[in-house]
Enzyme design. Structure first.
Site, PDB file in Angstrom:
ATOM      1  N   ASN A 100       0.793  -1.255   0.026  1.00  0.00           N
ATOM      2  CA  ASN A 100       0.011   0.048   0.034  1.00  0.00           C
ATOM      3  C   ASN A 100       0.642   1.253  -0.002  1.00  0.00           C
ATOM      4  O   ASN A 100       0.284   2.348   0.111  1.00  0.00           O
ATOM      5  CB  ASN A 100      -0.773   0.132   1.165  1.00  0.00           C
ATOM      6  CG  ASN A 100      -0.371   0.260   2.485  1.00  0.00           C
ATOM      7  OD1 ASN A 100       1.034   0.173   2.670  1.00  0.00           O
ATOM      8  ND2 ASN A 100      -1.174  -0.103   3.512  1.00  0.00           N
ATOM      9  N   SER A 152       9.809 -12.306  14.715  1.00  0.00           N
ATOM     10  CA  SER A 152      10.769 -11.543  15.232  1.00  0.00           C
ATOM     11  C   SER A 152      11.169 -12.067  16.441  1.00  0.00           C
ATOM     12  O   SER A 152      10.440 -12.916  17.169  1.00  0.00           O
ATOM     13  CB  SER A 152      10.037 -10.179  15.629  1.00  0.00           C
ATOM     14  OG  SER A 152      10.863  -9.448  16.386  1.00  0.00           O
ATOM     15  N   TYR A 201       3.565  -5.801  20.238  1.00  0.00           N
ATOM     16  CA  TYR A 201       4.521  -5.942  18.835  1.00  0.00           C
ATOM     17  C   TYR A 201       4.729  -7.422  18.750  1.00  0.00           C
ATOM     18  O   TYR A 201       4.348  -8.066  17.987  1.00  0.00           O
ATOM     19  CB  TYR A 201       5.302  -5.103  18.506  1.00  0.00           C
ATOM     20  CG  TYR A 201       6.196  -5.440  17.358  1.00  0.00           C
ATOM     21  CD1 TYR A 201       5.849  -5.805  16.055  1.00  0.00           C
ATOM     22  CD2 TYR A 201       7.610  -5.989  17.480  1.00  0.00           C
ATOM     23  CE1 TYR A 201       6.541  -6.170  15.158  1.00  0.00           C
ATOM     24  CE2 TYR A 201       8.263  -6.468  16.699  1.00  0.00           C
ATOM     25  CZ  TYR A 201       8.052  -6.624  15.470  1.00  0.00           C
ATOM     26  OH  TYR A 201       8.727  -7.099  14.560  1.00  0.00           O
ATOM     27  N   LYS A 226       3.113 -10.963  16.861  1.00  0.00           N
ATOM     28  CA  LYS A 226       3.779 -12.170  16.104  1.00  0.00           C
ATOM     29  C   LYS A 226       3.589 -13.294  16.321  1.00  0.00           C
ATOM     30  O   LYS A 226       3.504 -14.270  15.838  1.00  0.00           O
ATOM     31  CB  LYS A 226       5.156 -11.710  15.926  1.00  0.00           C
ATOM     32  CG  LYS A 226       5.769 -10.488  15.261  1.00  0.00           C
ATOM     33  CD  LYS A 226       5.642 -10.628  13.800  1.00  0.00           C
ATOM     34  CE  LYS A 226       5.884  -9.191  13.031  1.00  0.00           C
ATOM     35  NZ  LYS A 226       5.624  -9.221  11.550  1.00  0.00           N
TER      36      LYS A 226
END
Ligand code: UFG
Length: 325
Positions: free
Chosen positions: A32, A120, A144, A148
């Site tokens: 995007n 990650s 975050y 994941k």
């Protein structure tokens, strides 16, 4: 193979697209362009500008009605600022979790069973021992890292229940730029150490902060395991080919096993650029573990991978080539 790379205009994704094409694969990029740059997309790839949260678009692409059907899908289109995820978790739920779960359902609906996921080291949280291996407990200390981990857990279930073959690649500190200098667009508003040091060196910012000098490390600053994006790229292509050839999933650390302090990184940059870097020592940043270093022996065993370009000098030089101009 015919590959869809979601987030293929971003910092890591754009390097993987070059590696796939260098290895003879056909690539379509879906991005995007919110942080990705059109100029970083390899000219040999097809670029579809659009959002992976647009389910109709994703359905159309993956159904293969308008294009060739994909053999494999790579996913890099996630938010990655650990600090921001603690203050704006909703954004991370939408972008990283909901959009990815929807994507996985569309993959299954279209019988696409080869998925490479950008995970990650943040899934581990604070290390209970070092170097961190893949059996280390997963206790993320930021939202975050949780997003994941949540996807990794769904992948494990979909593998068991629906035969989805996946590779979850847990990166440590990604840095560097394409060794051949083909990717030239810089990350905008970086939050990571190396691009920030580079911006100071290039004169784009006057100074930088070192977050804490009172950690229990050799010089008091945090230790990290820096891995060159070229090495990450090699691992991704090998992982995809492994999923194609073996009936087995992969959860792998991608790291070097060697850690450097923040001050050592700055000294290496000073050596490469030939002048001192202006910095100040400030207080610790919340959520920073003192040391993160990983064992990558499983990647060596499973996909015959070992970091080759991640010595600090090669890594810094590849970045300075881009930032000095
Ligand atoms: N740092 C500074 N000043 C800065 C920026 C960073 O001193 O301006 C320090 C940090 O405090 C830390 C080290 O440099 O000690 C590395 O920080 P980064 O922000 O570059 O990277 P992190 O280790 O915090 O996180 C990175 C990725 C995460 C990933 C993690 C895994 O951004 O997405 O590595 O190791 F999960």
């Amino acid at each position: 193979m015919n590959v869809l790379v979601i987030g293929g205009a971003g910092y890591i994704g754009s390097h993987i697209v070059y590696e796939l094409i260098d290895n003879g694969h056909s690539v379509t990029v879906l991005d995007n362009l919110s942080t990705g740059l059109k100029e970083n997309v390899c000219p040999g790839a097809d670029l579809v500008i659009g959002d992976m949260q647009d389910l109709t678009l994703v359905q159309n692409l993956l159904s293969g009605k308008k294009n060739r059907k994909f053999d494999s899908v790579f996913h890099f289109a996630a938010l990655k600022a650990a600090g921001e995820s603690m203050t704006e978790p909703k954004k991370y739920t939408h972008n990283n979790t909901i959009a990815t779960l929807n994507l996985l359902n569309v993959l299954l609906e279209n019988d696409i069973k080869n998925f490479v996921f950008s995970s990650s080291a943040a899934t581990y949280g604070s290390p209970e021992y070092l170097p961190i291996d893949e059996s280390h407990p997963n206790k993320p200390i930021n939202y975050y890292g949780y997003t994941k981990l949540a996807i990794e857990q769904t992948l494990a279930w979909y593998s068991q229940l629906k035969g989805l073959r996946y590779a979850a690649l847990r990166y440590f500190n990604a840095a560097g730029y394409d060794i051949e200098g083909r990717i030239r667009g810089k990350e905008q508003n970086p939050a990571n150490l190396l691009p920030i040091v580079m911006e100071v060196a290039a004169g784009d910012r006057n100074t930088m902060q070192i977050y804490g000098k009172n950690y229990p490390t050799r010089d008091g600053t945090c230790i990290r395991d820096y891995i060159h994006v070229k090495d990450l790229a090699t691992a991704h292509v090998k992982a995809m080919e492994f999923l194609r050839d073996k009936n087995e999933d992969l959860v792998l650390n991608l790291a070097t096993g060697q850690g450097f302090t923040v001050l050592e990184v700055i000294k290496e940059v000073e050596k490469v650029v030939g002048f001192p870097i202006n910095y100040e020592i400030t207080s610790r940043r919340e959520g920073d573990p003192a040391e993160l270093v990983a064992a990558s022996s499983l990647a060596r065993e499973k996909i015959d991978w070992k970091a080759q370009y991640s010595d600090l000098n090669t890594l810094v030089k590849s970045m300075w080539k881009i930032y000095r101009t």
